[in-house]
Write a protein that holds these residues in place. Structure first.
Motif, PDB file in Angstrom:
ATOM      1  N   LEU A   1       0.848  -1.196   0.000  1.00 25.73           N
ATOM      2  CA  LEU A   1       0.000   0.000   0.000  1.00 25.73           C
ATOM      3  C   LEU A   1       0.882   1.243   0.000  1.00 25.73           C
ATOM      4  N   LEU A   2       0.733   2.060  -1.030  1.00 27.51           N
ATOM      5  CA  LEU A   2       1.500   3.300  -1.107  1.00 27.51           C
ATOM      6  C   LEU A   2       0.740   4.427  -0.413  1.00 27.51           C
ATOM      7  N   PRO A   3       1.415   5.179   0.458  1.00 27.44           N
ATOM      8  CA  PRO A   3       0.721   6.250   1.174  1.00 27.44           C
ATOM      9  C   PRO A   3       0.455   7.439   0.267  1.00 27.44           C
ATOM     10  N   PRO A   4      -0.670   8.137   0.472  1.00 28.63           N
ATOM     11  CA  PRO A   4      -0.895   9.375  -0.279  1.00 28.63           C
ATOM     12  C   PRO A   4       0.081  10.449   0.189  1.00 28.63           C
ATOM     13  N   LEU A   5       0.299  11.445  -0.650  1.00 29.90           N
ATOM     14  CA  LEU A   5       1.270  12.492  -0.332  1.00 29.90           C
ATOM     15  C   LEU A   5       0.902  13.230   0.940  1.00 29.90           C
ATOM     16  N   ARG A   6      -0.377  13.426   1.227  1.00 25.97           N
ATOM     17  CA  ARG A   6      -0.783  14.174   2.420  1.00 25.97           C
ATOM     18  C   ARG A   6      -0.386  13.461   3.707  1.00 25.97           C
ATOM     19  N   GLU A   7      -0.077  12.150   3.611  1.00 26.66           N
ATOM     20  CA  GLU A   7       0.333  11.393   4.795  1.00 26.66           C
ATOM     21  C   GLU A   7       1.848  11.239   4.898  1.00 26.66           C
ATOM     22  N   ARG A   8       2.575  11.843   3.992  1.00 27.78           N
ATOM     23  CA  ARG A   8       4.041  11.786   4.044  1.00 27.78           C
ATOM     24  C   ARG A   8       4.636  13.170   3.753  1.00 27.78           C
ATOM     25  N   MET A   9       4.112  14.155   4.460  1.00 31.69           N
ATOM     26  CA  MET A   9       4.539  15.527   4.231  1.00 31.69           C
ATOM     27  C   MET A   9       6.009  15.758   4.584  1.00 31.69           C
ATOM     28  N   GLU A  10       6.581  14.843   5.375  1.00 36.03           N
ATOM     29  CA  GLU A  10       8.004  14.968   5.704  1.00 36.03           C
ATOM     30  C   GLU A  10       8.889  14.811   4.468  1.00 36.03           C
ATOM     31  N   ASP A  11       8.338  14.226   3.411  1.00 32.04           N
ATOM     32  CA  ASP A  11       9.102  14.060   2.165  1.00 32.04           C
ATOM     33  C   ASP A  11       8.876  15.200   1.180  1.00 32.04           C
ATOM     34  N   MET A  12       8.052  16.167   1.539  1.00 29.17           N
ATOM     35  CA  MET A  12       7.673  17.221   0.595  1.00 29.17           C
ATOM     36  C   MET A  12       8.876  18.002   0.084  1.00 29.17           C
ATOM     37  N   GLU A  13       9.760  18.406   0.993  1.00 35.47           N
ATOM     38  CA  GLU A  13      10.897  19.233   0.583  1.00 35.47           C
ATOM     39  C   GLU A  13      11.800  18.479  -0.393  1.00 35.47           C
ATOM     40  N   ALA A  14      12.075  17.204  -0.092  1.00 32.56           N
ATOM     41  CA  ALA A  14      12.938  16.406  -0.972  1.00 32.56           C
ATOM     42  C   ALA A  14      12.287  16.215  -2.342  1.00 32.56           C
ATOM     43  N   LEU A  15      10.987  15.966  -2.361  1.00 30.25           N
ATOM     44  CA  LEU A  15      10.272  15.790  -3.631  1.00 30.25           C
ATOM     45  C   LEU A  15      10.278  17.076  -4.453  1.00 30.25           C
ATOM     46  N   ALA A  16       9.981  18.192  -3.796  1.00 31.88           N
ATOM     47  CA  ALA A  16       9.929  19.469  -4.507  1.00 31.88           C
ATOM     48  C   ALA A  16      11.292  19.813  -5.103  1.00 31.88           C
ATOM     49  N   ASN A  17      12.353  19.648  -4.325  1.00 27.21           N
ATOM     50  CA  ASN A  17      13.696  19.957  -4.832  1.00 27.21           C
ATOM     51  C   ASN A  17      14.089  19.032  -5.984  1.00 27.21           C
ATOM     52  N   PHE A  18      13.657  17.765  -5.903  1.00 23.83           N
ATOM     53  CA  PHE A  18      13.960  16.835  -6.986  1.00 23.83           C
ATOM     54  C   PHE A  18      13.311  17.290  -8.291  1.00 23.83           C
ATOM     55  N   PHE A  19      12.024  17.653  -8.225  1.00 24.97           N
ATOM     56  CA  PHE A  19      11.317  18.078  -9.437  1.00 24.97           C
ATOM     57  C   PHE A  19      11.845  19.408  -9.965  1.00 24.97           C
ATOM     58  N   VAL A  20      12.260  20.312  -9.071  1.00 24.13           N
ATOM     59  CA  VAL A  20      12.875  21.565  -9.524  1.00 24.13           C
ATOM     60  C   VAL A  20      14.149  21.260 -10.301  1.00 24.13           C
ATOM     61  N   SER A  21      14.974  20.347  -9.777  1.00 21.61           N
ATOM     62  CA  SER A  21      16.223  19.970 -10.464  1.00 21.61           C
ATOM     63  C   SER A  21      15.927  19.323 -11.815  1.00 21.61           C
ATOM     64  N   LYS A  22      14.900  18.461 -11.848  1.00 17.11           N
ATOM     65  CA  LYS A  22      14.538  17.769 -13.096  1.00 17.11           C
ATOM     66  C   LYS A  22      14.123  18.774 -14.170  1.00 17.11           C
ATOM     67  N   TYR A  23      13.263  19.727 -13.808  1.00 16.77           N
ATOM     68  CA  TYR A  23      12.765  20.664 -14.814  1.00 16.77           C
ATOM     69  C   TYR A  23      13.734  21.808 -15.073  1.00 16.77           C
ATOM     70  N   ASN A  24      14.698  21.993 -14.186  1.00 16.70           N
ATOM     71  CA  ASN A  24      15.833  22.878 -14.515  1.00 16.70           C
ATOM     72  C   ASN A  24      16.542  22.354 -15.764  1.00 16.70           C
ATOM     73  N   LYS A  25      16.797  21.042 -15.766  1.00 13.12           N
ATOM     74  CA  LYS A  25      17.513  20.429 -16.897  1.00 13.12           C
ATOM     75  C   LYS A  25      16.664  20.467 -18.158  1.00 13.12           C
ATOM     76  N   ASN A  26      15.366  20.196 -18.014  1.00 10.33           N
ATOM     77  CA  ASN A  26      14.488  20.150 -19.189  1.00 10.33           C
ATOM     78  C   ASN A  26      14.268  21.513 -19.821  1.00 10.33           C
ATOM     79  N   THR A  27      14.284  22.569 -18.986  1.00 12.34           N
ATOM     80  CA  THR A  27      13.955  23.905 -19.489  1.00 12.34           C
ATOM     81  C   THR A  27      15.158  24.835 -19.609  1.00 12.34           C
ATOM     82  N   GLY A  28      16.305  24.378 -19.123  1.00 15.68           N
ATOM     83  CA  GLY A  28      17.490  25.237 -19.192  1.00 15.68           C
ATOM     84  C   GLY A  28      17.520  26.313 -18.122  1.00 15.68           C
ATOM     85  N   LYS A  29      16.681  26.197 -17.073  1.00 15.75           N
ATOM     86  CA  LYS A  29      16.669  27.174 -15.973  1.00 15.75           C
ATOM     87  C   LYS A  29      17.775  26.842 -14.975  1.00 15.75           C
ATOM     88  N   ASN A  30      17.980  27.772 -14.052  1.00 14.35           N
ATOM     89  CA  ASN A  30      18.991  27.563 -13.020  1.00 14.35           C
ATOM     90  C   ASN A  30      18.433  27.977 -11.664  1.00 14.35           C
TER      91      ASN A  30
END
Length: 520
Positions: free
Chosen positions: A375-404
């Motif tokens: 059973l995978l928990p919904p995001l609202r039940e694992r808010m302690e991972d929010m910062e790591a997830l957000a930073n990961f996606f920012v890094s991913k789309y930095n590469k895709n869009t050429g942002k810094n």
């Protein structure tokens, strides 16, 4: 007299050579089974004045035999009896077949003698057709048994029969090899499509982000089941990352060297599901212009990921259950049984037990799939991972869009913590992508959340067992937790609750809400 006998022998040899040459010319250019069947039937009729009773081919196990072709016009007056005999599954232990397989020369069965000695069903059928003898021979190429040939006639020259068998054996072997090449070509083409899809989405198992207690439980379960062949059922809301977990399990299994095959059960039309999963033969239905292997065969010795299994129609569930249980299948429109060694990983966002109770999902299939649920928990039940997830996606789309973009502002992070996330990690990724595109410098200042949070997917509370004051206290504590204890200001609980900061302080005092309640 000697000269006459010599001339007769020479004429016999010339006749045999002529027959074999004509037959050789007929099948020289044959590449498919239908053309071979036509050539064999024509030559036997025109040259030997007989008809093809049956050709059986050996199964892959070398033990069973399957009907390959016959001239049904031979049995037009005894069709029920003929169909009954064809339906009998032959093996090399069947008495007539055993004699043929063990003999290096064609075997002749006298029909009357067989009726007297065995009175077998086959002898009874031969008698009904009306010929005196049955001629049978082993079809063989090198040291490999290909099949058996059966002819009915009053008399045939065994030497001619042996010569014909040699050429039929080679033709069948070539056709089977050609069919395998076509299947391998299809498999490579389909695998190429899957590989392109994987490259396009850049699957990387570092994308499984999160080290909170909820995800640690998931990782532990994955490590326990990965190296086994057990069926896994991944449960969780939409957007929680079920496919990533499935791929991680496959990648950690002994089957990792082969491609994991994915099937989206919700995306397939009901009338095509069987063909997609199990394949079909040429001519099985309108539009089936060639044989096609299904996803199960494609996943042989690998993993088959059945995504959205809860959306599968009931009629398809029956056939899926049989294949999972028996580990064998029949293509649509085919008679041959294909054995498969496939590990099943299924996923759904539905409550399958509820679906079973409602009659929309078969209970026997549910029990077969529910061997090892994760059973995978919904995001609202694992808010302690929010910062790591957000930073990961920012890094991913930095590469895709050429942002810094180098960091996320505290205000934006508070926004992320205060939102309910009905779409879970997938929604987070899409909102981060949009926010990255909207950012003009190296600081992500704002996340462009929907104007009104969708609360329909939020967990329901048992409101009938609580007082109004209890409910208010619980709601305020929940808001404080999401805002990491921030009470006033941008991204604070007061803003989320849409009340002044002083009012929130007063309510906290009245309801005896302390830091221990929302920092626990």
């Amino acid at each position: 007299m000697a000269n006459i006998l010599a001339n007769e022998a020479l004429e016999k040899i010339n006749h045999e050579q002529s027959v074999l040459l004509q037959f050789s010319n007929e099948i020289a250019g044959v590449r498919i089974k239908a053309d071979l069947e036509c050539a064999v039937i024509n030559v036997l009729r025109d040259v030997l004045d007989t008809k093809l009773a049956m050709i059986h081919t050996f199964d892959d196990d070398g033990f069973g035999l399957t009907p390959y072709m016959s001239d049904t016009s031979l049995f037009k007056d005894v069709m029920p009896s003929h169909d009954e005999r064809v339906a009998i599954k032959l093996t090399i232990e069947e008495p007539y077949t055993a004699r043929v397989v063990s003999s290096k020369e064609p075997v002749v069965f006298n029909v009357e003698e067989e009726l007297r000695t065995t009175n077998s069903l086959f002898a009874q059928l031969w008698k009904k057709v009306g010929f005196q003898n049955t001629y049978a021979a082993l079809l063989r190429v090198g040291n490999t048994n290909v099949g058996t040939l059966w002819l009915l006639a009053d008399y045939l020259d065994p030497a001619v029969v042996k010569g014909i068998c040699s050429q039929i054996s080679m033709a069948i072997a070539n056709i089977q090899a050609n069919e395998k090449l076509i299947l391998y070509k299809q498999q490579l083409e389909q695998e190429n499509v899957y590989l392109k899809e994987q490259i396009k989405t850049i699957y990387n198992f570092t994308e499984i982000i999160g080290n909170g207690p909820q995800m640690q439980k998931v990782y532990q379960l994955m490590s326990l089941v990965a190296e086994s062949n057990s069926t896994v059922l991944i449960l969780g809301e939409t957007g929680t990352g079920k496919e990533l977990i499935a791929r991680a399990i496959h990648n950690a299994s002994p089957r990792k060297d082969k491609l994991m095959i994915k099937v989206n059960c919700a995306a397939m039309p009901a009338n095509l599901i069987e063909s997609e999963l199990f394949g079909h033969e040429k001519g099985a239905f309108t539009g089936a212009t060639e044989r096609r292997i299904g996803k199960f065969e494609l996943a042989n010795n690998s993993t088959l990921f059945l995504d959205e299994i809860g959306e599968m129609p009931l009629e398809a569930q029956v056939k899926l259950l049989r294949v999972i249980q028996e580990r064998e299948l029949e293509r649509v429109g085919g008679k041959d049984t294909v054995k498969v060694n496939v590990r099943i990983v299924a996923a759904t966002n539905r409550d399958l037990e509820e679906e079973v109770n409602a009659g929309r999902f078969r209970s026997d299939l549910f029990y077969r799939l529910n061997v090892f649920p994760i059973l995978l928990p919904p995001l609202r039940e694992r808010m302690e991972d929010m910062e790591a997830l957000a930073n990961f996606f920012v890094s991913k789309y930095n590469k895709n869009t050429g942002k810094n973009i180098t960091r996320i502002s505290p205000k934006a992070m508070q926004q992320l913590h205060s939102y309910l996330w009905p779409g879970n990690v997938r929604e987070l990724e899409h909102l981060i992508e949009r926010s990255v595109l909207m950012t003009t410098d190296n600081l992500l200042r704002e996340v462009y959340l929907p104007k009104k949070a969708d609360t329909q997917n939020a967990p329901e509370e048992n409101i009938f067992s609580k007082t109004l004051e209890d409910m208010e206290r619980t709601f305020i504590i929940s808001a404080l937790k999401r805002c990491k204890g921030k009470i006033s200001g941008a991204g604070g609980a007061a803003e989320v609750l849409d009340i002044p900061g002083n009012t929130l302080h007063s309510k906290m005092k009245k309801l005896d809400i302390t830091k221990a309640d929302y920092f626990s």
